[in-house]
Design an enzyme around this catalytic site. Sequence first.
Site, PDB file in Angstrom:
ATOM      1  N   ASP A  49       2.099   0.433   3.107  1.00  0.00           N
ATOM      2  CA  ASP A  49       2.609   0.198   4.467  1.00  0.00           C
ATOM      3  C   ASP A  49       1.619   0.677   5.536  1.00  0.00           C
ATOM      4  OD1 ASP A  49       4.281  -0.284   6.545  1.00  0.00           O
ATOM      5  OD2 ASP A  49       5.917   0.995   5.852  1.00  0.00           O
ATOM      6  N   TRP A  58       6.215  -5.821  -3.059  1.00  0.00           N
ATOM      7  CA  TRP A  58       7.221  -6.464  -2.188  1.00  0.00           C
ATOM      8  C   TRP A  58       8.354  -5.453  -1.986  1.00  0.00           C
ATOM      9  CZ3 TRP A  58       7.981 -12.300  -1.969  1.00  0.00           C
ATOM     10  CH2 TRP A  58       9.131 -12.651  -1.288  1.00  0.00           C
ATOM     11  N   ASP A  59       8.401  -4.889  -0.804  1.00  0.00           N
ATOM     12  CA  ASP A  59       9.353  -3.809  -0.524  1.00  0.00           C
ATOM     13  C   ASP A  59      10.577  -4.338   0.221  1.00  0.00           C
ATOM     14  OD1 ASP A  59      10.329  -1.226  -0.348  1.00  0.00           O
ATOM     15  OD2 ASP A  59       8.564  -0.393   0.633  1.00  0.00           O
ATOM     16  N   ASP A 112      11.238   6.304  -5.419  1.00  0.00           N
ATOM     17  CA  ASP A 112      10.294   6.991  -4.537  1.00  0.00           C
ATOM     18  C   ASP A 112      10.129   8.447  -4.940  1.00  0.00           C
ATOM     19  OD1 ASP A 112       9.551   4.893  -3.043  1.00  0.00           O
ATOM     20  OD2 ASP A 112      10.659   5.431  -1.238  1.00  0.00           O
TER      21      ASP A 112
HETATM   22  C1  DGJ Z   1       9.414   2.550   0.405  1.00  0.00           C
HETATM   23  C2  DGJ Z   1       8.660   2.447  -0.880  1.00  0.00           C
HETATM   24  O1  DGJ Z   1       9.478   2.746  -1.960  1.00  0.00           O
HETATM   25  C3  DGJ Z   1       7.455   3.378  -0.798  1.00  0.00           C
HETATM   26  O2  DGJ Z   1       6.773   3.387  -2.020  1.00  0.00           O
HETATM   27  C4  DGJ Z   1       6.568   2.930   0.323  1.00  0.00           C
HETATM   28  O3  DGJ Z   1       6.024   1.673   0.022  1.00  0.00           O
HETATM   29  C5  DGJ Z   1       7.354   2.895   1.626  1.00  0.00           C
HETATM   30  N1  DGJ Z   1       8.571   2.147   1.494  1.00  0.00           N
HETATM   31  C6  DGJ Z   1       6.516   2.296   2.712  1.00  0.00           C
HETATM   32  O4  DGJ Z   1       7.216   2.113   3.862  1.00  0.00           O
END
Ligand code: DGJ
Length: 785
Positions: free
Chosen positions: A368, A478-479, A549
Amino acid sequence: MITTINERVYALSTKTTTYLFEVLPSGHLEHLYYGPLLPQVTSDEALAFAQKRACECGNTIIYSDDDPDVMLENTPLEMSAEGKGDIREPFIEVIHENGSRTSDFLFQKAEILAKKDPYDTLPGSYGLAGNNHLVITLKDQQADLRLELHYYVYEDEDVICRSSRLINDSDETVTLNRLMSTQLDLTNNDYVMTSFTGSWSNEMNRHDTSLLAGKHEISSFTGTSSSRANPFVMISEKNTSEDYGSCYGMNLIYSGNHYEMAEVNAYGQTHFLSGINPRGFQWVLEPHETFEAPEAVMTYSHEGWSVLSLHMHAFIREHIVRGEWKHKPRPVLLNSWEAYYFQFNEHKLLSLAKKAKQVGIELFVLDDGWFGHRDDDTSSLGDWFVNSKKLPHGLKYFGEKIHELGMDFGLWIEPEMVNVKSTLYQEHPDWTLAIPHTPHSEGRHQRLLDLTRKDVVDHLEKVMSDLFSSAPIDYIKWDMNRIISDAFSPSLEASRQGEVFHRYVLGLYDLMHRLTVKFPHILFEGCAAGGNRFDLGILCFFPQIWASDNTDPICRAQIQENYSYGYPLSVFSAHVSASPNHQTLRQTSLKTRFDVATFAILGYELNLNDLSKNALEEVKQQITWYKQYRTILQEGHFYRTMQKQNDRQEYSWTCVAQDQSCAIGFTLQTLVHPHQPFHTYKARGLDPMKCYSFQNVSHKEDIRRFGDLINSQIPIHIKPDSLTQKVASQFVKLEGEKDYYASLSGASLMYGGICLKTSYTGTGYNENVRLYQDFDSRLYLMKAL
Ligand code: DGJ
């Protein structure tokens, strides 16, 4: 294999299981059996298993005068409907134009087909062999509605998939309140339902709930399959363990709101349903339209959860994951997120990339913050052009630099979202899911684009295609970082607002389908604030998903172990990150962080520039080791080998090459118990007749672990936490213990196990003592001779 007996009984057999149902004279489908393989199925089996009904059962409803012994309330069925006496949770619920909610679906025909339908709107399993597709068509007795029940039999993997379709052949518009994907009626109760629930960075907590009476529901209402409750569940007989016991595993190929419900009725029978969550769902089915429910996946094992998991793993690897990356070794990546978050520039990234190359990283992922004016999470989602302050030479230049260094280049996107602070939102405020003229509830300062609209999906396809073609991109993360609230699409009429959640998922699948077909070489990794959309629907498009995360290895051990019940190691990724860990502030060794992450798709997510020379060397060795064994770790047979569930202090896993020539063992201590010097490691899945060498993967110990105890062994005094201690620790390393056996049979390794070197208990230390304290781990290597 599918066999039919007297055109009445249907037997679906896999290598080790049989599933049986019959058509009753009334036209209902009685479920007869799902369990270990029956060597033969004749009409006698059907007779033996069928429920014996001779007279009216208390004050239950008799289905009809012509069928005086059919009482639907307590008949195990393939499908339950509202209104004719079956008072269990229904499989289907239709509201007719006249307001009636009663349905009466009876058998019309059965067909055995060679193939499965190709992907239409919903993703599903593929690669079905032989004549293994059974379609049962049922017809409603009141309206011209057809209900198709589809069964797909994956013999080698011991999996049966089910899905259903409602076809409106009538001239009336009906409203569908629910259509489930599968139903499993068991004749008794006292099963245990295992579910995996959680939240952000706390995914996949295992819960075992006894099914004694009433309903137990696992579901999501976030718009995603969710970290709150994964759609994978197990139903096991009491006292089932990894090795023993009868158990069912169920999953759904769906990424939206899901529902898994087990209900024990007044007769002590267990009724299980799985499908789209009926909460918030309503679908208007016009004349001659069809509604399709997602596919459900079912497996059965009478040898406990290990075998159940092996079935699911093989099935997902072969019949869910597809495309170029299906069996390709996944690259070891470095992700920029926990190294820099939003605070980076080209120079910082390139210096990180150079270090990454030095230690053997194969894929550099820019997370990001690279686009629009994105310096924090309040702006720019939707504006997919490069942030020229951070990357002044553009994305193409940056990607080429990464390629020049000899690594692949990966990029983070979050295409489904928009920030109000963005050009896209200014230009198309009507493209979001929101209730017009009403305050909107935000999540991470962002809104969902309205993927129920084709023009929005078209726009995203174009923007993403342009982006993917604008630079040498080999990988996409792809988040999806918020859940759905204010679920309303201004483009749909009032009567169709109950369709929003499902239509969103259909739009998402459409977009994923278009992009993965267009860019087959790109390795896509799914992510949703960690594991908020970890499901088989996503895996039909993306071969791997970011599991959580939370990168703390102690939390991760639990998260990964619990994913492993339903998913193979080849679909979830794990990263070695900094210590103290950013989510828990727990300190752990680099070794433990690696040992845990190695039982997944390995990556790194930390600032390598901050590591000492020794630590960088260790990382280099870790990556070299992983590359040597990753085929086993990504494609091998995985076993959980620790039996204790409660009050446990250790994790233990084994991953065995498919040809049983090599295996990797793992143990992890969480909190050390005083004076517990003896530990045994037992392997699983080896060939009992083969001989294997056994050794632990060597490691060194830091003298600082002993604190001021070191002073009792040396002539000078070194103050703990002093500079002298730090310097000494750089030069003096202790060799870790060595557990080595030249030749042991697979049987010995599995049944007797290895009594490992004694653990440190405070009464002495030498090269034969294992430092196995808080958060310590070991890797073991077993090689067939
Ligand atoms: C949430 C993801 O799970 C993280 O690994 C990271 O990519 C953040 N978003 C970035 O905003």
